[in-house]
Motif scaffolding. Structure first.
Motif, PDB file in Angstrom:
ATOM      1  N   ARG A   1      19.798 -20.542 -13.290  1.00 16.02           N
ATOM      2  CA  ARG A   1      19.447 -21.537 -12.274  1.00 16.02           C
ATOM      3  C   ARG A   1      18.590 -22.638 -12.903  1.00 16.02           C
ATOM      4  O   ARG A   1      17.477 -22.386 -13.383  1.00 16.02           O
ATOM      5  CB  ARG A   1      18.674 -20.880 -11.133  1.00 16.02           C
ATOM      6  CG  ARG A   1      19.448 -19.777 -10.403  1.00 16.02           C
ATOM      7  CD  ARG A   1      20.596 -20.317  -9.557  1.00 16.02           C
ATOM      8  NE  ARG A   1      21.750 -20.713 -10.357  1.00 16.02           N
ATOM      9  CZ  ARG A   1      22.540 -21.749 -10.109  1.00 16.02           C
ATOM     10  NH1 ARG A   1      22.306 -22.517  -9.083  1.00 16.02           N
ATOM     11  NH2 ARG A   1      23.562 -22.020 -10.866  1.00 16.02           N
TER      12      ARG A   1
ATOM     13  N   HIS B   1      14.653 -27.686 -11.263  1.00 15.41           N
ATOM     14  CA  HIS B   1      15.163 -28.601 -10.257  1.00 15.41           C
ATOM     15  C   HIS B   1      14.035 -29.545  -9.844  1.00 15.41           C
ATOM     16  O   HIS B   1      12.927 -29.095  -9.578  1.00 15.41           O
ATOM     17  CB  HIS B   1      15.586 -27.682  -9.103  1.00 15.41           C
ATOM     18  CG  HIS B   1      16.189 -28.297  -7.910  1.00 15.41           C
ATOM     19  ND1 HIS B   1      17.510 -28.122  -7.579  1.00 15.41           N
ATOM     20  CD2 HIS B   1      15.666 -29.029  -6.899  1.00 15.41           C
ATOM     21  CE1 HIS B   1      17.764 -28.717  -6.443  1.00 15.41           C
ATOM     22  NE2 HIS B   1      16.666 -29.285  -6.011  1.00 15.41           N
TER      23      HIS B   1
ATOM     24  N   ASN C   1      13.147 -32.508  -6.957  1.00 18.69           N
ATOM     25  CA  ASN C   1      13.546 -33.217  -5.739  1.00 18.69           C
ATOM     26  C   ASN C   1      12.558 -34.347  -5.492  1.00 18.69           C
ATOM     27  O   ASN C   1      11.345 -34.164  -5.613  1.00 18.69           O
ATOM     28  CB  ASN C   1      13.573 -32.251  -4.556  1.00 18.69           C
ATOM     29  CG  ASN C   1      14.098 -32.900  -3.293  1.00 18.69           C
ATOM     30  OD1 ASN C   1      13.395 -33.670  -2.656  1.00 18.69           O
ATOM     31  ND2 ASN C   1      15.326 -32.584  -2.935  1.00 18.69           N
TER      32      ASN C   1
ATOM     33  N   ARG D   1      17.585 -30.703 -13.549  1.00 24.21           N
ATOM     34  CA  ARG D   1      18.371 -31.300 -12.459  1.00 24.21           C
ATOM     35  C   ARG D   1      17.475 -32.246 -11.673  1.00 24.21           C
ATOM     36  O   ARG D   1      16.351 -31.893 -11.312  1.00 24.21           O
ATOM     37  CB  ARG D   1      18.934 -30.219 -11.545  1.00 24.21           C
ATOM     38  CG  ARG D   1      19.673 -30.762 -10.326  1.00 24.21           C
ATOM     39  CD  ARG D   1      20.071 -29.658  -9.369  1.00 24.21           C
ATOM     40  NE  ARG D   1      21.173 -28.872  -9.889  1.00 24.21           N
ATOM     41  CZ  ARG D   1      21.423 -27.605  -9.548  1.00 24.21           C
ATOM     42  NH1 ARG D   1      20.614 -26.982  -8.712  1.00 24.21           N
ATOM     43  NH2 ARG D   1      22.454 -26.974 -10.060  1.00 24.21           N
TER      44      ARG D   1
ATOM     45  N   VAL E   1      17.329 -34.502  -8.211  1.00 24.51           N
ATOM     46  CA  VAL E   1      17.974 -34.659  -6.904  1.00 24.51           C
ATOM     47  C   VAL E   1      17.318 -35.801  -6.144  1.00 24.51           C
ATOM     48  O   VAL E   1      16.111 -35.774  -5.865  1.00 24.51           O
ATOM     49  CB  VAL E   1      17.891 -33.355  -6.082  1.00 24.51           C
ATOM     50  CG1 VAL E   1      18.560 -33.542  -4.719  1.00 24.51           C
ATOM     51  CG2 VAL E   1      18.548 -32.205  -6.837  1.00 24.51           C
TER      52      VAL E   1
ATOM     53  N   TYR F   1      25.537 -31.824  -7.487  1.00 19.55           N
ATOM     54  CA  TYR F   1      24.735 -31.056  -6.523  1.00 19.55           C
ATOM     55  C   TYR F   1      24.538 -31.870  -5.259  1.00 19.55           C
ATOM     56  O   TYR F   1      24.257 -33.080  -5.318  1.00 19.55           O
ATOM     57  CB  TYR F   1      23.370 -30.755  -7.158  1.00 19.55           C
ATOM     58  CG  TYR F   1      22.489 -29.815  -6.381  1.00 19.55           C
ATOM     59  CD1 TYR F   1      22.586 -28.441  -6.549  1.00 19.55           C
ATOM     60  CD2 TYR F   1      21.519 -30.309  -5.507  1.00 19.55           C
ATOM     61  CE1 TYR F   1      21.749 -27.579  -5.859  1.00 19.55           C
ATOM     62  CE2 TYR F   1      20.686 -29.448  -4.812  1.00 19.55           C
ATOM     63  CZ  TYR F   1      20.801 -28.083  -4.997  1.00 19.55           C
ATOM     64  OH  TYR F   1      19.980 -27.218  -4.316  1.00 19.55           O
TER      65      TYR F   1
ATOM     66  N   LYS G   1      22.313 -31.674  -1.670  1.00 14.09           N
ATOM     67  CA  LYS G   1      21.376 -31.034  -0.742  1.00 14.09           C
ATOM     68  C   LYS G   1      21.843 -31.394   0.660  1.00 14.09           C
ATOM     69  O   LYS G   1      21.785 -32.550   1.066  1.00 14.09           O
ATOM     70  CB  LYS G   1      19.945 -31.507  -0.967  1.00 14.09           C
ATOM     71  CG  LYS G   1      18.957 -30.869  -0.002  1.00 14.09           C
ATOM     72  CD  LYS G   1      17.528 -31.331  -0.221  1.00 14.09           C
ATOM     73  CE  LYS G   1      16.593 -30.692   0.804  1.00 14.09           C
ATOM     74  NZ  LYS G   1      15.199 -31.133   0.640  1.00 14.09           N
TER      75      LYS G   1
ATOM     76  N   GLU H   1      23.300 -27.066  -1.559  1.00 12.48           N
ATOM     77  CA  GLU H   1      22.106 -26.409  -1.024  1.00 12.48           C
ATOM     78  C   GLU H   1      22.133 -26.468   0.490  1.00 12.48           C
ATOM     79  O   GLU H   1      22.378 -27.530   1.080  1.00 12.48           O
ATOM     80  CB  GLU H   1      20.845 -27.104  -1.550  1.00 12.48           C
ATOM     81  CG  GLU H   1      19.552 -26.597  -0.941  1.00 12.48           C
ATOM     82  CD  GLU H   1      18.335 -27.331  -1.476  1.00 12.48           C
ATOM     83  OE1 GLU H   1      17.426 -27.638  -0.685  1.00 12.48           O
ATOM     84  OE2 GLU H   1      18.294 -27.608  -2.704  1.00 12.48           O
TER      85      GLU H   1
ATOM     86  N   HIS I   1       9.539 -24.386  -4.874  1.00 10.31           N
ATOM     87  CA  HIS I   1       9.078 -25.576  -5.595  1.00 10.31           C
ATOM     88  C   HIS I   1       7.580 -25.564  -5.834  1.00 10.31           C
ATOM     89  O   HIS I   1       6.810 -25.002  -5.052  1.00 10.31           O
ATOM     90  CB  HIS I   1       9.422 -26.845  -4.816  1.00 10.31           C
ATOM     91  CG  HIS I   1      10.882 -27.161  -4.799  1.00 10.31           C
ATOM     92  ND1 HIS I   1      11.381 -28.309  -4.221  1.00 10.31           N
ATOM     93  CD2 HIS I   1      11.955 -26.495  -5.294  1.00 10.31           C
ATOM     94  CE1 HIS I   1      12.697 -28.331  -4.356  1.00 10.31           C
ATOM     95  NE2 HIS I   1      13.065 -27.235  -5.003  1.00 10.31           N
TER      96      HIS I   1
ATOM     97  N   HIS J   1      14.476 -19.876  -7.326  1.00 11.39           N
ATOM     98  CA  HIS J   1      15.100 -20.964  -8.089  1.00 11.39           C
ATOM     99  C   HIS J   1      14.043 -22.051  -8.212  1.00 11.39           C
ATOM    100  O   HIS J   1      13.830 -22.853  -7.303  1.00 11.39           O
ATOM    101  CB  HIS J   1      16.343 -21.462  -7.360  1.00 11.39           C
ATOM    102  CG  HIS J   1      17.073 -22.542  -8.105  1.00 11.39           C
ATOM    103  ND1 HIS J   1      18.276 -23.029  -7.691  1.00 11.39           N
ATOM    104  CD2 HIS J   1      16.759 -23.241  -9.226  1.00 11.39           C
ATOM    105  CE1 HIS J   1      18.684 -23.984  -8.514  1.00 11.39           C
ATOM    106  NE2 HIS J   1      17.759 -24.128  -9.459  1.00 11.39           N
TER     107      HIS J   1
ATOM    108  N   GLY K   1      11.598 -25.083  -8.845  1.00 16.94           N
ATOM    109  CA  GLY K   1      11.754 -26.520  -8.760  1.00 16.94           C
ATOM    110  C   GLY K   1      10.415 -27.227  -8.689  1.00 16.94           C
ATOM    111  O   GLY K   1       9.353 -26.605  -8.604  1.00 16.94           O
TER     112      GLY K   1
END
Length: 704
Positions: free
Chosen positions: A320, A323, A325, A353, A355, A465, A467, A507, A557, A583, A585
């Motif tokens: 994973r 991440h 965001n 990643r 996002v 990806y 969301k 997601e 996160h 996962h 983030g």
């Protein structure tokens, strides 16, 4: 094996002992056969009786092969006083109006008639892992098929029910239990989960009594406050069940006169929502259910079952990725140059990643406008999203994008063009929430529009990806209630996108944890557990989540300090610690971190990368130590990653040892530089250093 049993009459003359008289002796229907399914550690047994729905005889810890009841159920218990002469025990589908006075498994009628359901024909097909039971009521002209499949690997039983209207007039359905499950008389309590936005998975434990226990959700999606599953704690074992459905749902536990309980789960239907025409069918959602030694065993079985259902790009889960965001770092204030700077900082920190959250599309300056207008805002992004996406991918990161396809703002180009596409009732006011209305996902033209917009973005940009958000409950759902059509329409759109863009991960988010269920997990790859990223709040939220779903799907996160949802401040060390097992983030503006916090965040990212393969495979155990200590362990009895968390300061002068009951007492283990006997760690516990409040410790426990 196939067995069939037929009854040519819907009633029999009965004696006081519950059978018909022949030669002066009571004659009871005898079992035609048994349905027996054995899992790794559980067994279910149903008694197949001519002309009836099979009777529940046992569901619990594994019985030896070949074990069946010594006699029919009715022959073991006389008819009580003031009771019908023919006993009606708990069956696979309890009927209505024929002597069963508990909760029925089906509530339906045909313009006020055919409201009773009593099986006249039963046919069973069975192999070692699966049984299909076909039940017909020739009087009411209703057919039911109940499918039970017990997976030997996860020990999870999957149950669903299909109803067919065999009559010549419509059948109105009010309730169809997806599963009717027996609970033993030693059941003590039921642990369910409530909550609200920003406070998901609040545990609630209720004693089981003769009063009915019931949880029902009418919000139109899975909801923050009514998780569609629970765990029942009994003497020596635990039972868990969850409904794989993303809409209205109900579960109830009803006391049965023999001291047991029945547990029903199914879709909660609104009045008039399901009317089956002649020959039409209704298939319930699936129920995933299991019996294990304790709540940890229930969670481990659920994790294995969910993992087996996942549809990963490339057919297997890859590690994973770390991440990022943009939401709490930027909200709606998008600036392309600043976002590129953030991407630079993210790549340097080891993030994999990137996002881009809400605020990227046409005229979207706040939450009052533009949902439905899924093309880039030409002021914020004069050249579209391509330059930012290319910058992100050029740094070696994946690019992801936030969308909320099922929603629409009244202030949008789409609403001005198609106001009829919203869920509404003529003559009733439109009820907004977060300034949003809801698109009618039951309409193919709505789904086609959304597909075309999303597919256009996925074809044009290097998006790996999505969301996928859903930021309101449903209220009015059409002239005729269409809550279930909303769910099925969303599933259809997701399935279409997954088919055509199989490399894209999705997601599931609904104001945080409002759509976490095993139904949406068929189409998605990550759950956003909560909009609340406060690390203290997240401890209990994530522990509740892990009762049903595996950690690799749990979006966790590192947020800002002070936390945006609560205003509380936690150290970067503690924020890393709480985010570690899921996962992992990041949801903050890295450019604003101090050098010290940026370095600490980098340490947390490095630790996650080193441990993620072990955190996201094998079993998860959770427990509470003395003096308010919380712990969870990931892996196997041979190799564990042990996470120890303290929220409040220590009250005892000396920290008690932490007992690890899952370890093998016959083996020796290494923890850090010290070796221990497994029996000592099980009985006396692992000695721990003192921990301050809001602190954590990660240890590796390895068998020698």
């Amino acid at each position: 094996m196939c067995c069939a049993c037929r009854a040519s009459a819907c009633c029999w003359p009965r004696s006081r002992s519950g059978g018909s008289r022949k030669g002066g002796e009571a004659q009871l229907p005898q079992p035609d056969s048994w349905i027996v399914l054995n899992g790794r550690a559980s067994t279910l047994v149903l008694e197949v009786v001519p002309g009836e729905a099979p009777l529940w005889r046992y569901w619990g810890p594994r019985l030896p092969d070949g074990v069946t009841p010594p006699a029919s159920l009715r022959s073991t218990r006389p008819t009580p006083s003031f009771s019908p002469d023919f006993d009606q025990p708990l069956s696979l589908v309890p009927g209505l109006g024929q002597g069963w006075f508990g909760e029925p498994g089906l509530k339906a009628h045909r313009e006020g008639r055919d409201w009773t359901f009593q099986v006249t024909d039963c046919a069973v097909q069975q192999d070692a892992r699966r049984a299909t039971v076909s039940l017909t009521d020739q009087v009411a002209r209703i057919a039911l098929t109940v499918t039970l499949a017990l997976d030997p690997d996860s020990d999870v039983l999957t149950v669903f029910t299909t109803l067919t209207n065999q009559g010549e007039t419509p059948l109105d359905v009010h309730w169809l239990a997806a599963a009717v499950l027996p609970l033993p008389d030693c059941s003590k309590s039921v642990r369910s989960f409530s909550g609200r936005h920003n406070t998901e998975f609040v545990p609630v434990e209720d004693a089981l009594t003769r009063s009915q226990w019931r949880r029902e959700n009418r919000r139109g999606l899975t909801s923050h406050d009514c998780v569609p599953g629970a765990v029942v704690l009994a003497d020596g074992c635990a039972y868990g069940a969850q409904l794989a459905w993303s809409g209205n749902h109900c579960q109830l536990i009803d006391w049965v006169d023999d001291g047991r309980w029945q547990w029903q789960l199914g879709e909660a239907l609104m009045p008039g929502e399901v009317r089956l025409g002649p020959g039409e069918t209704l298939t319930s959602p699936e129920v995933l259910t299991t019996c294990a030694a304790d709540a940890n065993g229930v969670a481990q079985n659920f994790h294995a079952a969910i993992r087996a259902r996942m549809d990963w790009p490339g057919s297997a889960m890859r590690p994973r990725p770390v991440h990022l965001n943009t939401w709490e770092g930027f909200y709606f204030d998008h600036d392309e140059a600043a976002l590129k700077d953030l991407a630079d900082a993210a790549a340097k920190a080891g993030i994999e990643r990137f996002v881009l959250d809400d605020g990227w599309f046409h005229r979207r300056g706040d939450d009052t406008t533009s949902l439905g207008d899924w093309w880039p805002d030409n002021v914020k992004y004069p050249n579209g999203l391509g330059p930012l996406a290319d910058h992100v991918t050029g740094l070696g990161m994946e690019f992801g994008l936030w969308v909320e396809p099922e929603m629409i703002n009244p202030d949008s180009e789409l609403y001005r063009a198609h106001p009829e596409w919203t869920l509404q009732i003529a003559g009733r006011p439109l009820i907004t929430a977060r300034n949003q209305l809801v698109l009618d996902m039951g309409r193919i033209d709505v789904r086609d529009y959304l597909y075309e917009r999303l597919a256009g973005l996925l074809n044009e940009l290097p998006i790996r990806y999505l969301k996928w958000d859903h930021n309101r409950d449903l209220t009015a759902a059409g002239e005729r209630p269409s809550f279930r059509k909303q769910v099925l329409g969303a599933y259809d759109l997701l399935a279409r996108l997954r088919r055509d863009f199989p490399a894209v991960e999705i997601e599931a988010c609904a104001g945080g944890g409002g759509r976490i269920d095993a139904g949406i997990a068929r189409y998605t790859h990550r759950f956003w557990t909560s909009d609340n990223i406060d690390a203290v709040s997240r401890v209990s939220i994530q522990r509740g989540y892990l009762q049903f779903f595996p950690p690799e799907l749990m979006g966790s996160h590192v947020g800002a300090a002070p936390a945006h949802a609560t205003g509380r401040i936690q150290t970067m060390r503690f924020r890393n610690h709480v985010a570690l097992p899921g996962h992992f983030g990041v949801e903050l503006d890295l450019r604003k971190l101090s050098d010290r916090d940026l370095a600490r965040l980098g340490e947390g990212i490095s630790r996650y990368k080193a441990l993620r393969d072990r955190l996201h495979q094998g079993h998860v155990w959770q427990g509470k130590g003395a003096d308010g200590l919380l712990w969870q362990a990931h892996g196997s009895v041979e190799a564990l990653v042990l996470l120890i968390t303290r929220i409040d300061p220590q009250t005892q002068r000396h920290a008690p040892g932490l007992r690890l009951p899952m370890l093998d007492p016959a083996r020796r283990y290494q923890v850090g530089e010290t070796d221990y006997d497994g029996a000592w760690l099980v009985q006396q516990g692992l000695p721990l250093p003192p921990l301050r409040g809001e602190d954590g410790l990660v240890l590796e426990v390895t068998a020698l």
